[in-house]
Scaffold this motif. Structure first.
Motif, PDB file in Angstrom:
ATOM      1  N   GLY A 127       0.698  -1.236  -0.038  1.00 24.32           N
ATOM      2  CA  GLY A 127      -0.090   0.041  -0.079  1.00 24.32           C
ATOM      3  C   GLY A 127       0.984   1.222   0.030  1.00 24.32           C
TER       4      GLY A 127
ATOM      5  N   PRO B  67       5.371  14.743  -6.500  1.00 27.13           N
ATOM      6  CA  PRO B  67       5.774  14.998  -8.041  1.00 27.13           C
ATOM      7  C   PRO B  67       6.837  13.982  -8.751  1.00 27.13           C
ATOM      8  CG  PRO B  67       6.099  16.927  -6.508  1.00 27.13           C
ATOM      9  CD  PRO B  67       5.690  15.748  -5.705  1.00 27.13           C
TER      10      PRO B  67
ATOM     11  N   GLU C 173      -2.289   4.453 -13.553  1.00 31.27           N
ATOM     12  CA  GLU C 173      -3.865   4.205 -13.354  1.00 31.27           C
ATOM     13  C   GLU C 173      -3.896   2.720 -13.038  1.00 31.27           C
ATOM     14  OE1 GLU C 173      -6.367   6.553 -15.609  1.00 31.27           O
ATOM     15  OE2 GLU C 173      -7.857   5.006 -15.779  1.00 31.27           O
TER      16      GLU C 173
ATOM     17  N   LYS D 176     -15.725   9.684 -15.050  1.00 30.34           N
ATOM     18  CA  LYS D 176     -14.731   8.449 -15.036  1.00 30.34           C
ATOM     19  C   LYS D 176     -15.056   7.443 -15.378  1.00 30.34           C
ATOM     20  CE  LYS D 176     -10.635   6.540 -15.137  1.00 30.34           C
ATOM     21  NZ  LYS D 176      -9.760   6.760 -16.448  1.00 30.34           N
TER      22      LYS D 176
ATOM     23  N   PHE E  83     -14.444   3.276 -16.088  1.00 30.96           N
ATOM     24  CA  PHE E  83     -13.350   2.142 -16.425  1.00 30.96           C
ATOM     25  C   PHE E  83     -13.977   1.120 -17.412  1.00 30.96           C
ATOM     26  CE2 PHE E  83     -12.248   3.779 -12.117  1.00 30.96           C
ATOM     27  CZ  PHE E  83     -10.950   4.130 -12.287  1.00 30.96           C
TER      28      PHE E  83
ATOM     29  N   ARG F 198      -8.725  10.408  -6.502  1.00 26.76           N
ATOM     30  CA  ARG F 198      -7.441  10.123  -7.625  1.00 26.76           C
ATOM     31  C   ARG F 198      -7.476  10.851  -8.744  1.00 26.76           C
ATOM     32  NH1 ARG F 198      -8.332   3.644  -6.272  1.00 26.76           N
ATOM     33  NH2 ARG F 198      -6.897   3.403  -4.539  1.00 26.76           N
TER      34      ARG F 198
ATOM     35  N   LEU G 114      -3.799  10.926 -10.373  1.00 23.81           N
ATOM     36  CA  LEU G 114      -3.600   9.615 -10.504  1.00 23.81           C
ATOM     37  C   LEU G 114      -4.270   8.595 -11.407  1.00 23.81           C
ATOM     38  CD1 LEU G 114      -3.410   8.543  -6.681  1.00 23.81           C
ATOM     39  CD2 LEU G 114      -1.202   9.159  -8.047  1.00 23.81           C
ATOM     40  N   VAL G 115      -5.201   9.250 -11.673  1.00 22.73           N
ATOM     41  CA  VAL G 115      -6.149   8.663 -12.699  1.00 22.73           C
ATOM     42  C   VAL G 115      -6.759   9.839 -13.837  1.00 22.73           C
ATOM     43  CG1 VAL G 115      -8.630   7.663 -12.891  1.00 22.73           C
ATOM     44  CG2 VAL G 115      -7.163   6.922 -11.161  1.00 22.73           C
ATOM     45  N   ALA G 116      -6.757   9.348 -15.035  1.00 19.43           N
ATOM     46  CA  ALA G 116      -7.203  10.269 -16.002  1.00 19.43           C
ATOM     47  C   ALA G 116      -8.666  10.247 -16.191  1.00 19.43           C
ATOM     48  CB  ALA G 116      -6.469   9.682 -17.379  1.00 19.43           C
ATOM     49  N   PRO G 117      -9.433  11.755 -16.150  1.00 20.61           N
ATOM     50  CA  PRO G 117     -10.726  11.499 -16.439  1.00 20.61           C
ATOM     51  C   PRO G 117     -11.047  11.082 -17.739  1.00 20.61           C
ATOM     52  CG  PRO G 117      -9.750  13.814 -16.570  1.00 20.61           C
ATOM     53  CD  PRO G 117      -8.582  12.938 -16.318  1.00 20.61           C
ATOM     54  N   THR G 118     -12.222  10.298 -18.093  1.00 20.91           N
ATOM     55  CA  THR G 118     -12.767  10.037 -19.304  1.00 20.91           C
ATOM     56  C   THR G 118     -13.272  11.595 -19.963  1.00 20.91           C
ATOM     57  OG1 THR G 118     -13.475   8.181 -18.324  1.00 20.91           O
ATOM     58  CG2 THR G 118     -14.449   8.695 -20.591  1.00 20.91           C
TER      59      THR G 118
ATOM     60  N   THR H  92       2.634  16.628 -12.963  1.00 17.55           N
ATOM     61  CA  THR H  92       3.727  16.904 -11.745  1.00 17.55           C
ATOM     62  C   THR H  92       3.627  18.331 -10.914  1.00 17.55           C
ATOM     63  OG1 THR H  92       5.253  15.769 -13.477  1.00 17.55           O
ATOM     64  CG2 THR H  92       6.169  16.991 -11.514  1.00 17.55           C
TER      65      THR H  92
ATOM     66  N   ARG I 299       0.672  18.053  -8.684  1.00 18.59           N
ATOM     67  CA  ARG I 299       0.925  16.955  -7.424  1.00 18.59           C
ATOM     68  C   ARG I 299       1.962  17.669  -6.529  1.00 18.59           C
ATOM     69  NH1 ARG I 299       1.111  13.085 -11.368  1.00 18.59           N
ATOM     70  NH2 ARG I 299       3.487  13.043 -11.602  1.00 18.59           N
ATOM     71  N   GLN I 300       2.996  18.701  -7.058  1.00 13.84           N
ATOM     72  CA  GLN I 300       3.754  19.511  -6.463  1.00 13.84           C
ATOM     73  C   GLN I 300       2.914  20.482  -5.271  1.00 13.84           C
ATOM     74  OE1 GLN I 300       7.417  19.557  -6.731  1.00 13.84           O
ATOM     75  NE2 GLN I 300       7.106  20.533  -4.605  1.00 13.84           N
TER      76      GLN I 300
ATOM     77  N   ILE J 251      -2.195  14.414  -0.908  1.00 14.17           N
ATOM     78  CA  ILE J 251      -3.301  13.187  -0.780  1.00 14.17           C
ATOM     79  C   ILE J 251      -2.926  12.438   0.127  1.00 14.17           C
ATOM     80  CG2 ILE J 251      -4.667  11.600  -1.982  1.00 14.17           C
ATOM     81  CD1 ILE J 251      -3.813  12.992  -4.692  1.00 14.17           C
TER      82      ILE J 251
ATOM     83  N   PRO K  93      -4.367   8.932   1.373  1.00 12.75           N
ATOM     84  CA  PRO K  93      -4.981   7.880   1.071  1.00 12.75           C
ATOM     85  C   PRO K  93      -5.923   7.336   2.300  1.00 12.75           C
ATOM     86  CG  PRO K  93      -2.995   7.473  -0.075  1.00 12.75           C
ATOM     87  CD  PRO K  93      -2.860   8.619   0.977  1.00 12.75           C
TER      88      PRO K  93
ATOM     89  N   ASN L 266      -5.711   4.191   3.368  1.00 14.56           N
ATOM     90  CA  ASN L 266      -4.676   3.575   4.100  1.00 14.56           C
ATOM     91  C   ASN L 266      -3.216   4.514   3.712  1.00 14.56           C
ATOM     92  OD1 ASN L 266      -2.388   1.953   4.535  1.00 14.56           O
ATOM     93  ND2 ASN L 266      -2.778   0.344   3.214  1.00 14.56           N
TER      94      ASN L 266
ATOM     95  N   GLY M   9      -0.289   4.159   4.076  1.00 12.47           N
ATOM     96  CA  GLY M   9       0.720   3.591   3.064  1.00 12.47           C
ATOM     97  C   GLY M   9       2.213   3.886   3.656  1.00 12.47           C
TER      98      GLY M   9
END
Lengths: 248, 308
Positions: free
Chosen positions: A90, A99, A237, B7, B9, B43, B48-52, B69, B72-73, B77, B79, B81, B83
């Motif tokens: 995880g 980044p 992804e 989004k 999948f 996400r 982390l995940v691209a929108p549709t 990038t 994210r700078q 986030i 999550p 968990n 991690g």
């Protein structure tokens, strides 16, 4: 694309700290080199003073082959764990929220895996040379091992074979969903360059400086290409959600 | 700002046509049942995940693959968990992320983050030795490191005991007071009610956005609850003749639910009518609708919601 060395350094430091405290990694890194020492040592000690020059040369070939298997096998354990292991525990998602670029992440992991592999490979070579000089009954084996092309081959091929092994294993790790499967596949996938080394070691190709340099250049090109290919395979992804990215 | 974001999948829709705006310094709650698309929304906004389809601006930067990038700078986030690397110490975990955010001379920043989550004393402990609540705190400290413009907290109290959850609430309140923009996903309604300036309710599609009191007003008609000592003999005669009362119904033996236009003017009129009718009034009050009532009403109205 500009690489951020600070990012790569942070990943390398983290990896080294993490490995150092992992009993399984430390155990593997300790035991595997010892296993790789046994057979070359026996080959050297078995040679009698009257062994022919041709037989000595063949023995040198087999010793080198065994020594070059080590840098292929040793980093495979770490490299195959690198992505799928982070995913399982995880830690991958938090890492990917920073980044950090995927090329930087993978390069950091590769550097952390290749440095101990090269260090161990060179130590094994030095240790075998010491055994040959002190304990070998055949006086020709130590100078034969220490010959220019052999030393050059060891210096060049150990990192390049380790590099191949690491990139193949990281690629497998990035596409696997189970650590054990990744490690089994990774061990097998790291062996192809050794086939070429075997052909050289057993004089199917005549070893020469030119051949060593050409083979090294081929391996270097393959290593760089593999880094790019593996980076392209690293699908943020899919790794996070389990679903392949579908761009609009 | 999120504009018609979707989004999918493959054939499965995680969330669809979602639009909302979060202002700077706001604590914005994102509520919904399990599988509603909350985490996927985080996400997506976190690159982390691209929108549709659709578009968004995150921390002032348009959400595109090229800007990942840079976005994210400027965000962080946490999550569900946290991690953490369990073999590394708390400080070593934070050092990694300080390096990834490019923080120079990161020692004081790490100290500040640890102080903010009250973890200074455990800084040299291995994360594997920490309780779940303490690990969440390390996750929060990590999210504070880069002084983010927007902080995404995904179910930060999930699986925590009440004491640990309360500690996390206090930390989020601290962020709120410091003016940090927080995007909080949760299915704990009391948590959202306590911490958030506004909430959005998502169940694949966005059901509603607003302040909790606004949502209550928009969803529930204004009403009064009247309790008398004994049942009224002719309640219709009392309530129907009172102009401020639009309708009424009995809600028990001596309890009546009145629908009114404005409770502040209706309550005195109803009181007078009851006294005139000789009734002994026990109480007249506005019923309280919790965020849970709002949530359940919106989810119940959702044709896509799974049966309870």
């Amino acid at each position: 694309m500009r690489m951020n060395t600070g990012h790569i350094g942070a990943v390398v430091r983290k990896e080294v700290r993490d490995y150092r405290r992992s009993r399984s990694v430390v155990g593997t890194m300790t035991v595997l080199p010892l296993i790789f020492l046994v057979e070359p040592t026996l080959v050297i000690l078995r040679l009698s003073p009257s062994t022919s020059a041709g037989a000595v040369q063949k023995s040198v070939g087999s010793v080198f082959l065994l020594l070059l298997i080590a840098p292929a096998i040793i980093p495979a354990v770490i490299a195959t764990y690198s992505v799928v292991g982070e995913r399982e525990q995880g830690t991958l998602e938090p890492l990917l929220t920073t980044p950090l670029r995927r090329e930087e992440l993978l390069l950091g992991k590769a550097v952390a895996a290749i440095v101990p592999a090269i260090g161990i490979a060179y130590l094994l070579f030095a240790f075998i040379e010491v055994i040959a000089r002190i304990f070998a009954r055949n006086a020709a084996i130590a100078p034969a091992l220490w010959a220019g092309p052999h030393v050059l081959a060891e210096i060049l091929f150990a990192p390049l074979i380790a590099g191949w092994s690491i990139w193949v294993c990281i690629g497998i790790s990035a596409r696997s969903s189970d650590v054990r499967v990744a490690q089994q596949l990774g061990t097998l996938a790291s062996l192809p360059p050794l086939a070429v080394v075997a052909l050289i070691s057993f004089d199917v190709f005549t070893p020469s400086v030119t051949l060593a340099v050409v083979f090294a250049l081929v391996l270097l090109t393959a290593d760089v290409a593999l880094w790019r290919i593996v980076s392209a395979m690293f699908d943020r992804e899919r790794l996070i959600t389990g679903a392949k990215a579908l761009r609009p | 700002m999120v504009d018609h974001l979707t989004k999918r999948f493959g054939g499965r829709t995680a969330f669809e046509d979602v639009s909302f705006t979060v202002t700077s310094g706001e604590v914005f709650g994102f509520l919904g049942p399990n599988g509603a698309g909350k985490t996927t929304t985080v996400r997506t906004l976190g690159t982390l995940v691209a929108p549709t389809s659709g578009s968004a601006v995150v921390a002032g930067i348009p959400l595109t693959a090229d800007n990942g990038t840079e976005i994210r700078q400027r965000i962080s986030i946490m999550p569900e968990n946290p991690g953490l690397y369990v073999r590394l110490t708390v400080v070593e975990n934070l050092e990694l992320f300080a390096g990834l955010y490019g923080l120079r001379n990161h020692g004081p920043r790490i100290d500040q983050a640890l102080e903010a989550v009250n973890l200074t004393a455990r800084a040299r402990d291995a994360c594997g030795s920490l309780s779940k609540g303490l690990r969440q705190r390390v996750g929060l400290a990590r999210a504070l490191l880069n002084d983010p413009a927007v902080m995404f907290l995904d179910e930060p109290t999930s699986g925590l005991d009440p004491v640990a959850a309360r500690e996390v609430h206090d930390l989020i309140n601290g962020l709120r007071q410091r003016g940090v923009t927080v995007f909080l996903t949760t299915h704990r309604l009391e948590e959202a009610e306590r911490l958030c300036h506004r909430v959005a309710i998502l169940n694949t599609t966005l059901r509603s956005v607003g302040r909790t009191d606004e949502l209550r007003q928009s969803l529930f008609r204004r009403s009064l609850v009247v309790e008398t000592v004994a049942p009224l003999d002719a309640p219709d005669g009392v309530f129907s003749r009172t102009a401020a009362v639009e309708s009424w119904r009995s809600d028990g033996t001596a309890t009546y639910m009145l629908t009114v236009a404005d409770p502040r003017t209706a309550a005195p009129a109803v009181t007078r009518a009851l006294v005139a009718a000789g009734a002994d009034v026990l109480s007249i009050s506005e019923p309280h609708h919790s965020l849970e009532d709002v949530y359940l009403k919106l989810i119940d109205e959702d044709p896509e919601a799974p049966p309870a």
